[in-house]
Scaffold this motif. Sequence first.
Motif, PDB file in Angstrom:
ATOM      1  N   THR A 261       0.669  -1.136  -0.133  1.00 39.49           N
ATOM      2  CA  THR A 261      -0.024   0.048  -0.109  1.00 39.49           C
ATOM      3  C   THR A 261       0.872   1.126  -0.041  1.00 39.49           C
ATOM      4  OG1 THR A 261      -1.645  -1.097   1.330  1.00 39.49           O
ATOM      5  CG2 THR A 261      -1.865   1.163   1.289  1.00 39.49           C
ATOM      6  N   SER A 262       0.420   2.197  -0.633  1.00 38.73           N
ATOM      7  CA  SER A 262       1.115   3.672  -0.764  1.00 38.73           C
ATOM      8  C   SER A 262       1.074   4.189   0.719  1.00 38.73           C
ATOM      9  CB  SER A 262       0.675   4.316  -2.120  1.00 38.73           C
ATOM     10  OG  SER A 262       1.320   3.940  -3.020  1.00 38.73           O
ATOM     11  N   VAL A 263       1.920   4.618   1.364  1.00 42.09           N
ATOM     12  CA  VAL A 263       1.698   5.200   2.560  1.00 42.09           C
ATOM     13  C   VAL A 263       2.597   6.459   2.673  1.00 42.09           C
ATOM     14  CG1 VAL A 263       2.160   4.846   5.015  1.00 42.09           C
ATOM     15  CG2 VAL A 263       1.177   2.962   3.708  1.00 42.09           C
ATOM     16  N   SER A 264       1.932   7.404   3.334  1.00 44.12           N
ATOM     17  CA  SER A 264       2.847   8.766   3.587  1.00 44.12           C
ATOM     18  C   SER A 264       2.673   9.159   4.837  1.00 44.12           C
ATOM     19  CB  SER A 264       2.580   9.772   2.498  1.00 44.12           C
ATOM     20  OG  SER A 264       1.192  10.102   2.502  1.00 44.12           O
ATOM     21  N   LYS A 265       1.715   8.557   5.692  1.00 44.17           N
ATOM     22  CA  LYS A 265       1.389   9.351   6.855  1.00 44.17           C
ATOM     23  C   LYS A 265       0.877   8.298   8.008  1.00 44.17           C
ATOM     24  CE  LYS A 265      -1.798  12.408   6.872  1.00 44.17           C
ATOM     25  NZ  LYS A 265      -2.477  13.712   6.637  1.00 44.17           N
TER      26      LYS A 265
ATOM     27  N   THR B 178       8.002  10.801   3.093  1.00 45.29           N
ATOM     28  CA  THR B 178       8.006  10.273   1.744  1.00 45.29           C
ATOM     29  C   THR B 178       7.329   9.363   1.249  1.00 45.29           C
ATOM     30  OG1 THR B 178      10.170  11.680   1.454  1.00 45.29           O
ATOM     31  CG2 THR B 178       9.181  10.404  -0.509  1.00 45.29           C
ATOM     32  N   THR B 179       6.389   9.224   0.692  1.00 44.20           N
ATOM     33  CA  THR B 179       5.300   8.246   0.120  1.00 44.20           C
ATOM     34  C   THR B 179       6.272   6.923   0.058  1.00 44.20           C
ATOM     35  OG1 THR B 179       3.656   9.495  -0.809  1.00 44.20           O
ATOM     36  CG2 THR B 179       3.530   7.231  -1.338  1.00 44.20           C
TER      37      THR B 179
ATOM     38  N   SER C  13       6.053   2.635  -0.624  1.00 46.15           N
ATOM     39  CA  SER C  13       4.929   1.336  -0.917  1.00 46.15           C
ATOM     40  C   SER C  13       5.312   0.352   0.009  1.00 46.15           C
ATOM     41  CB  SER C  13       4.831   0.695  -2.397  1.00 46.15           C
ATOM     42  OG  SER C  13       4.108  -0.320  -2.616  1.00 46.15           O
TER      43      SER C  13
ATOM     44  N   ARG D 254      -2.171   6.241   6.184  1.00 47.89           N
ATOM     45  CA  ARG D 254      -2.779   6.996   5.045  1.00 47.89           C
ATOM     46  C   ARG D 254      -1.474   7.044   4.066  1.00 47.89           C
ATOM     47  NH1 ARG D 254      -6.658   6.339   7.311  1.00 47.89           N
ATOM     48  NH2 ARG D 254      -8.411   7.756   7.880  1.00 47.89           N
TER      49      ARG D 254
END
Length: 540
Positions: A441-445, A502-503, A505, A540
């Motif tokens: 999953t793309s995660v940045s927070k 930084t985003t 995966s 998120r």
Amino acid sequence: GLPALMDHGLLEIDDEHESVSKTLEYAYDDWCIAQFAKALGKEEDYNNYIKRAQAFKNIFDVQTGFMRPRKNGNWLSPFDPREVNNNFTEANSWQYSFYTPQDINGYIEMIGGRKKMEDKLDQLFAANSQTTGRDQSDITGLIGQYAHGNEPSHHIAYLYNFTGAAYKTQAMVNRIMHEMYKDTPDGLEGNEDCGQMSAWYVLSALGFYPVTPGTTDYIIGTPLFSSATINLENGKKFTVKANKAGNADFYIQSASLNAVSHSRSYLTHNDINNGGTLAFEMGDKPSTFGLIDLPSTAITGKKIVLNPVIDGGAISFKGVKTIKISSAQKGVSYYYTMDGSLPTKASKKYIAPISIKESTTIKAIAIDLKGETSFITTAVYKKMPHNWTIKLNTPYEQQYDGGGPNGLIDGINGSVDWRKGNWQGYQKTDMDVLIDLQRPTSVSKVTIGFLQDSRAWIVMPKELIIEVSDDGKIFVPVYSGKNFLPIEDETAQVKRVVAAFTTVSTRYIRVKALQYGKLPAWHLGAGGDTHIFVDEINVR
């Protein structure tokens, strides 16, 4: 907690901290108000308050035989009657389960009769004195789980009289007077709140004690002196005499009031106020005194219908949840709604377990054969918005479980009043948890809720570290943060820490919160171990 008490006839954990103690004590308070209303001829007020005086029935768990906390319409689980926690005031369930002074006969009936009551008292005084849960300095003067050092226990030794075993009251009261009181600077076993420790001794040494203020009865124990005289305000004198006074002769063989045989194991206020002499014949062996004509307190009219119990397990769920509705009361039917509306006899009747697939609020009532209705029981269930799983690499504190292992990702947030629960606590260990998002999953927070109430030793973590991994074995750090709140800030507050980066995966998110450590020298608990209280983790 008054609005909640008026709404559903008891206090649950989410309504108010120390919910069991408050439910029990408010019920006695309301009984006193009911007696006052009755004396004034205020029938409507009497009917209202005498029903509220029975709130204790809604937190008595027949299965365990204890007053037990309730949460989300169900019983709190796991449950240990020895545990000292925020559901009781300076006590545990053992010490509060006998607190029904306004309806002792009703309580005896609920637990199965006088012999069961006598056995329960025996178990209290014979139990292991070790408590579980948090340390509580007020719990002192222990005989089994009886704690003479604090007020909730003070009437309990006199309850044997209500079972016909008055000799056991005599033995226990004599023991307490000799073991718990000494003429030294530390001669009291507990905190002298408003003189209660001394008042117990003065009254008990005279030979009687008011188990239920609000009635005119004093329950007879055992006199300590060969003669003691009370100078009454009306100019009369009331004298208590005992033909023997000593450690061995504490059993009452017989009694007379103004030279007339007195078989009751209690006195009335008028007996004392009229003046005269109460004479005891003492001995070193139990007798049949107090076997008949027992004291009693009983709520005989306007009996309430017990609230139903809604048992659906944890609040949050995945897939399908099965819910059951039940009660310890026989001859009742249950009616419920699932749309948030108030249930009535026209609502759907409960016949079999209910299955739900979405977030749902269930409200239920019980109706007896006479058409009398219980208060409403409410349970809220929330379907988790994801299929994540979580692994706890360090154990949380048992009494601060935040709803269990999934408590950090269940979508339920704790409030500033942490005593109500919903916070997961860690002490003497860092918090280290691993969240499996089930797929890359793309995660940045990552947002994490923490509580600070430094006066209660709950402090923000010294450092927060976020790591990510594709395989759950090799982790890469993506965030590190410090200095979220100064420990000197004693305002109880929730702080939601936003860890942005930084985003990336990733499938696995590892969250580590490091303990502040020992409390500083200026703190009242200097040198003690801080707690980390954490609640919801959002990714998120």
